[in-house]
Structures are given as C-alpha cells and as structure tokens.
Write an enzyme that holds these catalytic residues in place. Structure first.
Site, short mmCIF file in Angstrom:
data_model
loop_
_atom_site.label_atom_id
_atom_site.label_comp_id
_atom_site.label_asym_id
_atom_site.label_seq_id
_atom_site.Cartn_x
_atom_site.Cartn_y
_atom_site.Cartn_z
N GLU A 1 0.86 -1.18 0.00
CA GLU A 1 0.00 0.00 0.00
C GLU A 1 0.89 1.22 0.00
O GLU A 1 1.95 1.24 0.64
CB GLU A 1 -0.92 0.02 1.22
CG GLU A 1 -2.02 -0.96 1.11
CD GLU A 1 -3.10 -0.78 2.16
OE1 GLU A 1 -4.17 -1.34 1.96
OE2 GLU A 1 -2.87 -0.10 3.17
N TYR B 1 6.87 0.69 -8.78
CA TYR B 1 6.11 -0.54 -8.53
C TYR B 1 5.44 -1.05 -9.80
O TYR B 1 5.46 -2.24 -10.09
CB TYR B 1 5.07 -0.29 -7.43
CG TYR B 1 5.67 0.16 -6.13
CD1 TYR B 1 6.80 -0.46 -5.60
CD2 TYR B 1 5.13 1.23 -5.43
CE1 TYR B 1 7.36 -0.03 -4.40
CE2 TYR B 1 5.68 1.66 -4.23
CZ TYR B 1 6.80 1.03 -3.72
OH TYR B 1 7.35 1.45 -2.55
#
Length: 159
Positions: free
Chosen positions: A114, A125
């Site tokens: 997260e 990411y």
C-alpha cells in the site's frame, strides 16, 4: 547498479540493520505525512516470523532499505525507502527486485503493498509488474490532519 552497492538481508531484529533503517527513515520520509515508523514499531515487526529487512549500503553507509513481512505464501512490502541524496540512482529498484527474488526463494507466490496515492514510487512498482488493486479513500492522516488516499498493489509471482 551502482558500483560498490551491497544488499544485506536480515531475518531477525539485528540491531545494526534496525539502526541503519532508522537512519534512512528519518531522512527519507516527509514528516508532513507521518509515515515514518519509530524504533519500537520497527523492532516489534522484526520479531514476527517471516519478516525480513534488506539494507542497501556502499561501504558502511546505509542508503536505503526494504522491509517485508510474509505469512504462508503471501507477503507485504511494508516499507521501502531511499535516502534523498541517493534517489533516482536505481537503489529503490535494486531493493524492490531483491525483495521479490527473496520472496520467490522462500516459496512466496504474491506480494502486496500500500502506498500514498501521491507517492512518486508508484511508477517503480508498476514497472516491476505490480498491478493496481483498489483505492482506500482517506486511509492516511498527515501530521496536519489532512487525509490521503492509499492505493493497494499486488504482484503474482507464480511461474
């Protein structure tokens, strides 16, 4: 990869690794967002089975770290940080890819994370193969009381 960069992984609450991570954390996390952990928080997580921390160093200088916790065949990237003067040089990428390799070696089939919706690491990411899962509106509260959305990402590592 930066010449001389080493990635050292620790499975338990190794004091030098935690100290190095705290040194990086103080520099890397903007206090306005209240995301930096305290040493007791880090030490508490490091006592949990399946947790590991990887420190990126040149010589003895800590430049960044990744903290991962696993349960069964899943894991979560809890923190990834690079000292500001060393950002943009591939250290975050090296830590992320090393965390994925370590997870695969341990039989882990997926990694979750997260991140604050405005965090510039989202591109890192996504380039590594993480896919957006969902948004948590107002999940993080900054030190000024302002709420920030969290984005959840996941990568499946089967195959």
């Amino acid at each position: 990869m930066i010449p001389g960069l080493t990635l050292d992984t620790y499975d338990e609450g190794e004091r030098i690794a935690m100290s190095d991570a705290m040194d990086v954390m103080v520099q890397a996390f903007d206090p306005a967002f209240g995301e930096a952990w305290t040493l007791p928080q880090l030490a508490g997580v490091m006592t949990m089975p399946g947790t590991w921390i990887t420190i990126a160093r040149i010589d003895a200088a800590a430049l960044g770290f990744a903290l991962v916790r696993s349960v069964l065949d899943e894991c979560e990237l809890l923190l990834l940080a690079v000292s500001p003067p060393w950002r943009g040089r591939g250290i975050g990428k090296a830590l992320l890819l090393d965390s994925l390799r370590t997870a695969r070696r341990r039989g882990i089939t997926s990694m979750n994370l997260e991140v604050r919706a405005s965090n510039t690491a989202i591109g890192l990411y996504e380039k590594a193969g993480f896919e957006y899962v969902h948004r948590r509106p107002g999940y993080y509260r900054g030190n000024d009381g302002q709420l920030h959305d969290a984005l959840s990402f996941r990568i499946d590592m089967l195959g």
